[in-house]
Design a protein around this motif. Structure first.
Motif, PDB file in Angstrom:
ATOM      1  N   LYS A 140      38.848  48.262  46.128  1.00  0.00           N
ATOM      2  CA  LYS A 140      38.711  47.026  46.890  1.00  0.00           C
ATOM      3  C   LYS A 140      40.047  46.309  47.118  1.00  0.00           C
ATOM      4  O   LYS A 140      40.313  45.821  48.207  1.00  0.00           O
ATOM      5  CB  LYS A 140      37.739  46.091  46.159  1.00  0.00           C
ATOM      6  CG  LYS A 140      37.336  44.870  46.930  1.00  0.00           C
ATOM      7  CD  LYS A 140      36.244  44.118  46.181  1.00  0.00           C
ATOM      8  CE  LYS A 140      35.782  42.898  46.960  1.00  0.00           C
ATOM      9  NZ  LYS A 140      34.734  42.166  46.254  1.00  0.00           N
ATOM     10  N   PHE A 141      40.912  46.263  46.072  1.00  0.00           N
ATOM     11  CA  PHE A 141      42.143  45.476  46.145  1.00  0.00           C
ATOM     12  C   PHE A 141      43.427  46.290  46.011  1.00  0.00           C
ATOM     13  O   PHE A 141      44.520  45.739  46.098  1.00  0.00           O
ATOM     14  CB  PHE A 141      42.145  44.399  45.059  1.00  0.00           C
ATOM     15  CG  PHE A 141      40.984  43.462  45.138  1.00  0.00           C
ATOM     16  CD1 PHE A 141      40.905  42.500  46.143  1.00  0.00           C
ATOM     17  CD2 PHE A 141      39.961  43.530  44.214  1.00  0.00           C
ATOM     18  CE1 PHE A 141      39.828  41.629  46.201  1.00  0.00           C
ATOM     19  CE2 PHE A 141      38.883  42.663  44.272  1.00  0.00           C
ATOM     20  CZ  PHE A 141      38.814  41.707  45.265  1.00  0.00           C
ATOM     21  N   GLY A 142      43.329  47.582  45.736  1.00  0.00           N
ATOM     22  CA  GLY A 142      44.514  48.418  45.558  1.00  0.00           C
ATOM     23  C   GLY A 142      44.918  48.529  44.089  1.00  0.00           C
ATOM     24  O   GLY A 142      44.536  47.701  43.263  1.00  0.00           O
ATOM     25  N   PRO A 143      45.699  49.568  43.749  1.00  0.00           N
ATOM     26  CA  PRO A 143      46.040  49.794  42.342  1.00  0.00           C
ATOM     27  C   PRO A 143      46.936  48.715  41.733  1.00  0.00           C
ATOM     28  O   PRO A 143      46.888  48.476  40.530  1.00  0.00           O
ATOM     29  CB  PRO A 143      46.748  51.149  42.360  1.00  0.00           C
ATOM     30  CG  PRO A 143      47.191  51.340  43.757  1.00  0.00           C
ATOM     31  CD  PRO A 143      46.233  50.596  44.623  1.00  0.00           C
ATOM     32  N   ASP A 144      47.739  48.025  42.564  1.00  0.00           N
ATOM     33  CA  ASP A 144      48.614  46.985  42.022  1.00  0.00           C
ATOM     34  C   ASP A 144      47.885  45.681  41.727  1.00  0.00           C
ATOM     35  O   ASP A 144      48.498  44.722  41.269  1.00  0.00           O
ATOM     36  CB  ASP A 144      49.781  46.725  42.965  1.00  0.00           C
ATOM     37  CG  ASP A 144      50.809  47.840  42.912  1.00  0.00           C
ATOM     38  OD1 ASP A 144      50.875  48.526  41.863  1.00  0.00           O
ATOM     39  OD2 ASP A 144      51.533  48.032  43.900  1.00  0.00           O
ATOM     40  N   SER A 145      46.587  45.647  41.950  1.00  0.00           N
ATOM     41  CA  SER A 145      45.818  44.437  41.651  1.00  0.00           C
ATOM     42  C   SER A 145      45.438  44.375  40.169  1.00  0.00           C
ATOM     43  O   SER A 145      44.897  43.373  39.712  1.00  0.00           O
ATOM     44  CB  SER A 145      44.548  44.403  42.492  1.00  0.00           C
ATOM     45  OG  SER A 145      43.696  45.481  42.143  1.00  0.00           O
TER      46      SER A 145
END
Length: 180
Positions: A140-145
């Motif tokens: 949903k938000f990407g791995p860096d979230s």
């Protein structure tokens, strides 16, 4: 200040008196509570135990540890006096390793808070819920979230595995709360 409040100086006086009272009453009752160890208990407090030379796994220094093991249970430890790295010394983490392993308040199984109460759950259920949530957040938000945290209570090897997992997850967001 209220009627029951008192200042710092009064608090320190009361704390000193309480400490002195506790110390003297503890020593006054030692003959009823404590006894001298027998010679056999001094020589061999854990009959049938064996000494196992090992390396402290807490960090990458490699200090020497002599673990005393009885029936497969680590019962106590000593510093390896002849070890070339530690030379008979230990840091506070290495000296505390046995207490960390034998702690009575150590979490030994997964728990989940449901309706304000902690309940024991199975390992499979816990891993499924955690992995599903991590994958959902990454999608949903990407791995860096997501941020991962190491710990001063993990060993060097555990820290290595945490970093490998974080890299596999696709982020560099990892930190550590080292205190020493």
């Amino acid at each position: 200040m209220g009627a029951n409040s008192f200042g710092r100086r009064t608090f320190l006086k009361m704390a000193s008196l309480a400490t002195a009272f506790t110390a003297t009453s503890a020593f006054a009752n030692t003959n009823k509570v404590l006894r001298d160890a027998t010679e056999e208990e001094v020589r061999n407090p854990f009959p049938g135990s064996k000494l196992v030379k090992s390396i402290c796994t807490h960090c990458s220094v490699g200090c020497g540890v002599i673990a005393e093991v009885q029936n497969g249970v680590w019962v106590r430890q000593e510093v390896a006096q002849d070890h070339p790295i530690s030379r008979g010394g230990h840091c506070c983490k290495g000296a505390d390793m046995i207490d960390k392993i034998r702690s009575t308040n150590r979490l030994q199984y997964p728990t989940e808070k449901i309706a304000g109460k902690w309940n024991r759950v199975s390992w499979d259920d816990a891993m499924s819920k955690i992995s599903d949530k991590l994958l959902e957040l990454r999608e949903k938000f990407g791995p860096d979230s997501i941020m991962f945290l190491g710990s001063a209570k993990t060993s060097n090897e555990q820290g290595y595995y945490i970093k490998k997992f974080v890299s596999m997850f696709g982020t560099n967001n990892i930190d550590h709360q080292a205190r020493i």
